[in-house]
Design an enzyme around this catalytic site. Sequence first.
Site, mmCIF file in Angstrom:
data_model
loop_
_atom_site.group_PDB
_atom_site.id
_atom_site.type_symbol
_atom_site.label_atom_id
_atom_site.label_comp_id
_atom_site.label_asym_id
_atom_site.label_seq_id
_atom_site.Cartn_x
_atom_site.Cartn_y
_atom_site.Cartn_z
ATOM 1 N N GLU A 42 40.847 33.670 42.255
ATOM 2 C CA GLU A 42 41.607 34.452 41.563
ATOM 3 C C GLU A 42 42.555 35.796 41.649
ATOM 4 O O GLU A 42 41.858 36.447 40.815
ATOM 5 C CB GLU A 42 40.916 33.382 39.653
ATOM 6 C CG GLU A 42 41.512 31.865 40.033
ATOM 7 C CD GLU A 42 41.091 31.737 38.147
ATOM 8 O OE1 GLU A 42 40.518 32.527 37.481
ATOM 9 O OE2 GLU A 42 41.044 30.509 38.427
ATOM 10 N N GLU A 72 39.454 24.148 40.176
ATOM 11 C CA GLU A 72 38.502 23.975 39.945
ATOM 12 C C GLU A 72 39.594 23.570 38.110
ATOM 13 O O GLU A 72 40.534 23.628 38.375
ATOM 14 C CB GLU A 72 38.635 25.719 39.463
ATOM 15 C CG GLU A 72 38.557 26.838 39.828
ATOM 16 C CD GLU A 72 37.746 27.564 39.028
ATOM 17 O OE1 GLU A 72 38.164 28.278 37.923
ATOM 18 O OE2 GLU A 72 37.951 28.831 40.307
#
Length: 668
Positions: free
Chosen positions: A157, A313
């Site tokens: 991320e 995710e």
Amino acid sequence: MANSSKFGATWRPDRIWFGGDYNPEQWPREIWDEDMTLMQKAGVTVATVAVFAWSKLEPREGEFDFGWLDELLDLLHANGISVDLATATAAPPAWMAKNHPDSLPVTASGVTLSTGSRQQYSPSSKTYARLAACLVSKMAERYGSHPAVISWHLNNELGCHVAQCYGEDSAEAFRLWLQAKYGTIENLNRAWNTEFWSQRYTEFDQINPPRQAPTFINPTELIDFDRFSSDALLKVYQREAEILRAATPEIPLTTNFMGLFKYANYWQWAEEVDFVTDDSYPDPADPQHPAQTAATRDLMRSLARGKTWMLMEQAPNAVNWRPQNAAKPAGMNRLYSMQSVARGSDGVMYFQWRQSRAGAEKFHSGIIGHAGSETRVFRETAALGSELAGMQEIIGTRNHAKVAMVFDWESWWAIEQPAGHTNLSYLGNFMTWYRPLFDQNVLVDFVPPQGDLSSYDLVIAPMLYIMDDRTQQNLADYVAAGGNLAVSYQSGILDEDLAVHLGGYFGKLREVLGLWVEEFAPLAKPVRSTKPLPEVALSGSVSGKGKVWTETIHATTAETLAVFLDGPSAEGIAVTRNSFGKGQAFYVGTQPNKPTATMLVNRILAEAGVYSEFGFIGKGIEIVRREDKVFVMNHNDQPFELPAELAGKLGIASTIAAYDCLIGIHHD
Ligand code: GLA
């Protein structure tokens, strides 16, 4: 840096990815064996490993310990579980800050962000770059030929906590970036219009990142800093990718995107990854989320441009980081998973396998929760694992959209800058257009402003605030060749340097739209009033209500579809249609409220000759076709009765339970 990968649109995973982040370093060794048994039970095929393991892999600078990871990869392999191996660079160990304080990120107001959390590095830090490169090289060397490793997961991320850094290394990198872009300081002065407020520069080293200043900062400097910052984050990826491509060219690379994340221009990023992956955390308490999450799935599919994309995710149940963390009711975990598969994903992964016992995420759900595996969440997830195992034939199949929406990070950055128009939300306006299409079960692709539009029957460009010459030409060519274009207010206002298109805005598109705009008249909420934001009435062959915006429009060749009945632009033109070449262009000078947007979108779809295969079925009912499979999803907390004809055609039951997804087959 060009993507030197050999993995093109043809690379596919050999089984659907099902699993998630696995952080066994947080647990005693005996738990690992239990994990293996339970992973088998849940049908886990892939585990993402070592995302936050840097301090365990390199406990002291230059001192490495790979023993535990060797054992873990062997164990996973022995259990038939493949590994998406992280490069472990997302959370630097505390020694880095202690030994090299220059690696830490700095905010616009000069605050240095400290240790004790994660992601405390500046994307442009030379020290971080050197130490991360060293770790990545060691990982590549040690695990590049491990049979369990099927992909590299670079960093994690990127930018989620520190998207922009204003420290010294960032300042230096920003100046180099500007020098590469402009060549000479004179070019920069011209582009930034530095005659304004005595901002003229004579040397690049006089330029700073847009740190806290007395008042508004030069808007072109701001957007260049946004562009630079997205590039600086991408560079973190590219530096790792360069090492991995050289060392292990047979292993595909990814980094997990964050949906509609403002600070990374994923159009550029998507070119660099071998497959696109996304992290997705819809809020179960937010009724808008089915549509918003659908939009992020469509964005990922569009970014992938034919390559595989995967949901990397999601939470099996509640997250821990909202002010209120709603649980996912029974069925919702599967529902959102199937929504991603319906919209093109070849994998369903979670954060995380086993819920942490301590640390800041101890109340973030895991597949195995604090209560163990005899739980609703484990049972639901395991059932999904087994269902997906039976759906392997879906890998690599495509969705086909007839409608595209132009999505432009730069317009997003620019329209929400200070010293512009207050209360304008790029995503808010985008969703005004997307939501009715979602409700009508019309699939939407996202396209960049200069993307290929030729395969679409309708292209919508909401708030395309920046339009350079090439974008204007791209849209004009599309309409001239017979395309149907719909453009919203605050499109075509600025060029790429954020200078206004004079003479009524839009540049070349003035002719395509058949109008020009004399004056803006936003709908400001009266000062000190407690009343809600005002709306204006629209009347004509399109009628309803607009909010946020009105303006004075002059038609040259456009036909008026609606006028403003009241408000600051009363009696003026609000909505138009113009024939241009073989096509037509619609313009909407306000932000329609929900029912009006629905009516308007239906009208435009009809005029463009786009017919939804399924149409509107009911509130909260989403239908998506992926080749011959049709996913019918119920986002409501009540069962829903589907039209018998539809259910019969797809071969599914006519009652769909709350939060259920039925998968039918389309025979044609
Ligand atoms: C992100 C991160 C994960 C975890 C989750 C929690 O997606 O990548 O490490 O923190 O958020 O929702």
